[in-house]
Write a protein that holds these residues in place. Structure first.
Motif, PDB file in Angstrom:
ATOM      1  N   GLY A 258       0.812  -1.209   0.000  1.00  0.00           N
ATOM      2  CA  GLY A 258       0.000   0.000   0.000  1.00  0.00           C
ATOM      3  C   GLY A 258       0.846   1.258   0.000  1.00  0.00           C
ATOM      4  O   GLY A 258       2.062   1.228  -0.234  1.00  0.00           O
ATOM      5  N   ALA A 259       0.174   2.405   0.262  1.00  0.00           N
ATOM      6  CA  ALA A 259       0.869   3.684   0.273  1.00  0.00           C
ATOM      7  C   ALA A 259       1.873   3.740   1.422  1.00  0.00           C
ATOM      8  O   ALA A 259       1.709   3.109   2.463  1.00  0.00           O
ATOM      9  CB  ALA A 259      -0.149   4.823   0.405  1.00  0.00           C
ATOM     10  N   GLU A 260       2.921   4.522   1.218  1.00  0.00           N
ATOM     11  CA  GLU A 260       3.974   4.617   2.229  1.00  0.00           C
ATOM     12  C   GLU A 260       3.434   5.306   3.477  1.00  0.00           C
ATOM     13  O   GLU A 260       2.769   6.342   3.394  1.00  0.00           O
ATOM     14  CB  GLU A 260       5.149   5.420   1.661  1.00  0.00           C
ATOM     15  N   HIS A 261       3.702   4.724   4.651  1.00  0.00           N
ATOM     16  CA  HIS A 261       3.251   5.286   5.904  1.00  0.00           C
ATOM     17  C   HIS A 261       4.215   4.874   7.012  1.00  0.00           C
ATOM     18  O   HIS A 261       5.048   3.981   6.834  1.00  0.00           O
ATOM     19  CB  HIS A 261       1.824   4.835   6.240  1.00  0.00           C
ATOM     20  N   VAL A 262       4.085   5.559   8.140  1.00  0.00           N
ATOM     21  CA  VAL A 262       4.993   5.315   9.263  1.00  0.00           C
ATOM     22  C   VAL A 262       4.192   4.809  10.451  1.00  0.00           C
ATOM     23  O   VAL A 262       2.971   4.997  10.535  1.00  0.00           O
ATOM     24  CB  VAL A 262       5.765   6.595   9.633  1.00  0.00           C
ATOM     25  N   PHE A 263       4.901   4.150  11.403  1.00  0.00           N
ATOM     26  CA  PHE A 263       4.266   3.681  12.638  1.00  0.00           C
ATOM     27  C   PHE A 263       5.339   3.607  13.716  1.00  0.00           C
ATOM     28  O   PHE A 263       6.541   3.691  13.442  1.00  0.00           O
ATOM     29  CB  PHE A 263       3.601   2.315  12.411  1.00  0.00           C
ATOM     30  N   ARG A 264       4.905   3.456  14.959  1.00  0.00           N
ATOM     31  CA  ARG A 264       5.827   3.363  16.084  1.00  0.00           C
ATOM     32  C   ARG A 264       5.875   1.894  16.536  1.00  0.00           C
ATOM     33  O   ARG A 264       4.901   1.384  17.094  1.00  0.00           O
ATOM     34  CB  ARG A 264       5.367   4.259  17.225  1.00  0.00           C
ATOM     35  N   PRO A 265       6.983   1.183  16.301  1.00  0.00           N
ATOM     36  CA  PRO A 265       7.055  -0.241  16.665  1.00  0.00           C
ATOM     37  C   PRO A 265       7.172  -0.422  18.174  1.00  0.00           C
ATOM     38  O   PRO A 265       7.737   0.413  18.888  1.00  0.00           O
ATOM     39  CB  PRO A 265       8.298  -0.719  15.933  1.00  0.00           C
ATOM     40  N   LEU A 266       6.639  -1.565  18.659  1.00  0.00           N
ATOM     41  CA  LEU A 266       6.781  -1.923  20.071  1.00  0.00           C
ATOM     42  C   LEU A 266       8.048  -2.724  20.327  1.00  0.00           C
ATOM     43  O   LEU A 266       8.612  -2.642  21.417  1.00  0.00           O
ATOM     44  CB  LEU A 266       5.559  -2.733  20.530  1.00  0.00           C
ATOM     45  N   ALA A 267       8.482  -3.485  19.322  1.00  0.00           N
ATOM     46  CA  ALA A 267       9.713  -4.281  19.470  1.00  0.00           C
ATOM     47  C   ALA A 267      10.554  -4.109  18.207  1.00  0.00           C
ATOM     48  O   ALA A 267      11.089  -3.035  17.972  1.00  0.00           O
ATOM     49  CB  ALA A 267       9.360  -5.745  19.736  1.00  0.00           C
ATOM     50  N   GLU A 268      10.634  -5.213  17.423  1.00  0.00           N
ATOM     51  CA  GLU A 268      11.425  -5.161  16.197  1.00  0.00           C
ATOM     52  C   GLU A 268      10.539  -5.320  14.970  1.00  0.00           C
ATOM     53  O   GLU A 268      10.996  -5.824  13.932  1.00  0.00           O
ATOM     54  CB  GLU A 268      12.491  -6.284  16.220  1.00  0.00           C
ATOM     55  N   GLU A 269       9.278  -4.926  15.063  1.00  0.00           N
ATOM     56  CA  GLU A 269       8.387  -5.098  13.934  1.00  0.00           C
ATOM     57  C   GLU A 269       8.829  -4.223  12.764  1.00  0.00           C
ATOM     58  O   GLU A 269       9.336  -3.109  12.954  1.00  0.00           O
ATOM     59  CB  GLU A 269       6.934  -4.728  14.310  1.00  0.00           C
ATOM     60  N   THR A 270       8.610  -4.751  11.575  1.00  0.00           N
ATOM     61  CA  THR A 270       8.891  -3.985  10.357  1.00  0.00           C
ATOM     62  C   THR A 270       7.615  -3.556   9.658  1.00  0.00           C
ATOM     63  O   THR A 270       7.683  -2.772   8.713  1.00  0.00           O
ATOM     64  CB  THR A 270       9.736  -4.824   9.380  1.00  0.00           C
ATOM     65  N   ARG A 271       6.471  -4.107  10.122  1.00  0.00           N
ATOM     66  CA  ARG A 271       5.189  -3.728   9.564  1.00  0.00           C
ATOM     67  C   ARG A 271       4.265  -3.259  10.680  1.00  0.00           C
ATOM     68  O   ARG A 271       4.360  -3.735  11.815  1.00  0.00           O
ATOM     69  CB  ARG A 271       4.550  -4.901   8.800  1.00  0.00           C
ATOM     70  N   CYS A 272       3.355  -2.338  10.310  1.00  0.00           N
ATOM     71  CA  CYS A 272       2.434  -1.797  11.308  1.00  0.00           C
ATOM     72  C   CYS A 272       1.386  -2.851  11.670  1.00  0.00           C
ATOM     73  O   CYS A 272       1.289  -3.898  11.032  1.00  0.00           O
ATOM     74  CB  CYS A 272       1.761  -0.531  10.777  1.00  0.00           C
ATOM     75  N   GLY A 273       0.585  -2.548  12.706  1.00  0.00           N
ATOM     76  CA  GLY A 273      -0.411  -3.500  13.160  1.00  0.00           C
ATOM     77  C   GLY A 273      -1.461  -3.812  12.109  1.00  0.00           C
ATOM     78  O   GLY A 273      -1.895  -4.957  11.981  1.00  0.00           O
ATOM     79  N   ARG A 274      -1.871  -2.850  11.329  1.00  0.00           N
ATOM     80  CA  ARG A 274      -2.880  -3.103  10.305  1.00  0.00           C
ATOM     81  C   ARG A 274      -2.344  -4.033   9.234  1.00  0.00           C
ATOM     82  O   ARG A 274      -3.037  -4.966   8.808  1.00  0.00           O
ATOM     83  CB  ARG A 274      -3.336  -1.779   9.686  1.00  0.00           C
ATOM     84  N   CYS A 275      -1.107  -3.785   8.778  1.00  0.00           N
ATOM     85  CA  CYS A 275      -0.535  -4.658   7.740  1.00  0.00           C
ATOM     86  C   CYS A 275      -0.346  -6.083   8.276  1.00  0.00           C
ATOM     87  O   CYS A 275      -0.569  -7.066   7.558  1.00  0.00           O
ATOM     88  CB  CYS A 275       0.790  -4.082   7.252  1.00  0.00           C
ATOM     89  N   ARG A 276       0.080  -6.218   9.551  1.00  0.00           N
ATOM     90  CA  ARG A 276       0.232  -7.557  10.128  1.00  0.00           C
ATOM     91  C   ARG A 276      -1.117  -8.256  10.230  1.00  0.00           C
ATOM     92  O   ARG A 276      -1.244  -9.458   9.971  1.00  0.00           O
ATOM     93  CB  ARG A 276       0.907  -7.473  11.502  1.00  0.00           C
ATOM     94  N   ALA A 277      -2.175  -7.493  10.616  1.00  0.00           N
ATOM     95  CA  ALA A 277      -3.502  -8.099  10.732  1.00  0.00           C
ATOM     96  C   ALA A 277      -4.017  -8.543   9.369  1.00  0.00           C
ATOM     97  O   ALA A 277      -4.598  -9.628   9.234  1.00  0.00           O
ATOM     98  CB  ALA A 277      -4.469  -7.110  11.378  1.00  0.00           C
TER      99      ALA A 277
END
Length: 304
Positions: A258-277
């Motif tokens: 999808g479109a480029e966006h930013v998020f604040r990771p809790l650990a070492e995630e490379t994808r945001c919560g929506r993309c993981r879901a």
């Protein structure tokens, strides 16, 4: 061209050639002027100029245009003041000759001679007394109160759009009626609003919202004051996602689709919560409904 004319003996109005042949007046303005001049004093004062125009079928924009041309040519003068009960009163003077503001004021209060007091001799030369009409060929050279030169028309997109917005204010409130010259003078300041990211609709709303309860006495002064006092700050360029992430520590760019966006990771995630879901949902759907084997593999399995 042939002509057959019979001079009427009754029920007629004397029309000056200066009016009939006036190049700046359209047909509606000339007919309205001649119609009012042919009425009795009681009929003139019984109705407003707009009501007289409506009886002739001149309404809406056609009437506004005719009134503007009569005013600019010096045939129509208006005075507006606030009465004892706070209501605004408008008094209009429609003359069959061009009058300056001072001459119109004297004719209004009856101070001094009337605008036309001389009777020229037929066929002989005559002199013009103060308040009389000019010959058409001398009107452009010897105007008693020459109008200022028109500003240059709007050259760029913002100026043209700002001028259109200013001229459209009259449709929101009649007190904000601006002439073409007045709109061009104010268009420079109004165009600055558009350059600062304000849309034409928001500019119109800012100029017409919250008008004084007693009305606007000077449309030019009121609009100029709002344009200057309410001028918004110049908006800076929109920051990129990288600049947003740099300004707020802890934000990273999502590696998901999808479109480029930013998020604040809790650990070492490379994808945001929506993309993981969304990824987990698609994986579960594939496990629940596995893809069928190719027909060659199914034949081989059946033979075995």
């Amino acid at each position: 061209m042939l002509r057959h004319a019979i001079a009427p003996t009754r029920r007629y109005t004397k029309a000056s050639h200066d009016v009939v042949r006036h190049q700046c007046l359209n047909s509606d303005a000339k007919i309205l002027l001649l119609y009012v001049q042919g009425l009795s004093e009681a009929d003139v004062t019984a109705r407003s100029l707009g009501e007289h125009a409506a009886r002739l079928g001149i309404k809406g924009r056609a009437y506004q245009r005719a009134k503007q041309l009569l005013t600019e040519s010096g045939y129509l003068h208006a005075w507006r003041w606030q009465g004892e009960r706070g209501r605004w009163v408008t008094e209009q003077l429609l003359a069959n000759v061009t009058l300056t503001g001072e001459e119109a004021g004297r004719a209004r209060v009856g101070d001094g001679p009337p605008p036309t007091t001389h009777t020229p001799t037929v066929g002989g030369p005559g002199t013009r007394e103060p308040g009389g009409s000019y010959p058409e060929e001398q009107r452009e050279k010897n105007l008693p109160h020459p109008p200022p030169e028109d500003p240059e028309p709007a050259a760029d997109t913002e100026l043209a759009e700002a001028e259109r917005v200013l001229l459209s204010l009259r449709h929101v409130n009649r007190d904000l009626l601006l002439g073409v010259r007045e709109a061009r003078v104010l268009a420079g300041t109004a165009a600055e609003w558009l350059r600062r990211g304000i849309s034409a609709g928001d500019l119109r709303k800012a100029l017409t919202a919250g008008l004084p309860s007693g009305g606007v006495r000077s449309a030019v002064g009121f609009v100029r004051h709002r344009l200057v006092q309410k001028l918004p700050d110049r908006a800076g360029p929109t920051p990129s996602l990288a600049e947003v992430a740099a300004a707020r520590p802890g934000l990273v760019t999502c590696a998901g689709p999808g479109a480029e966006h930013v998020f604040r990771p809790l650990a070492e995630e490379t994808r945001c919560g929506r993309c993981r879901a969304e990824g987990a949902t698609s994986t579960t759907a594939n496990d629940r409904h596995p893809q069928p084997l190719p027909w060659r593999d199914r034949l081989a399995g059946a033979g075995a």
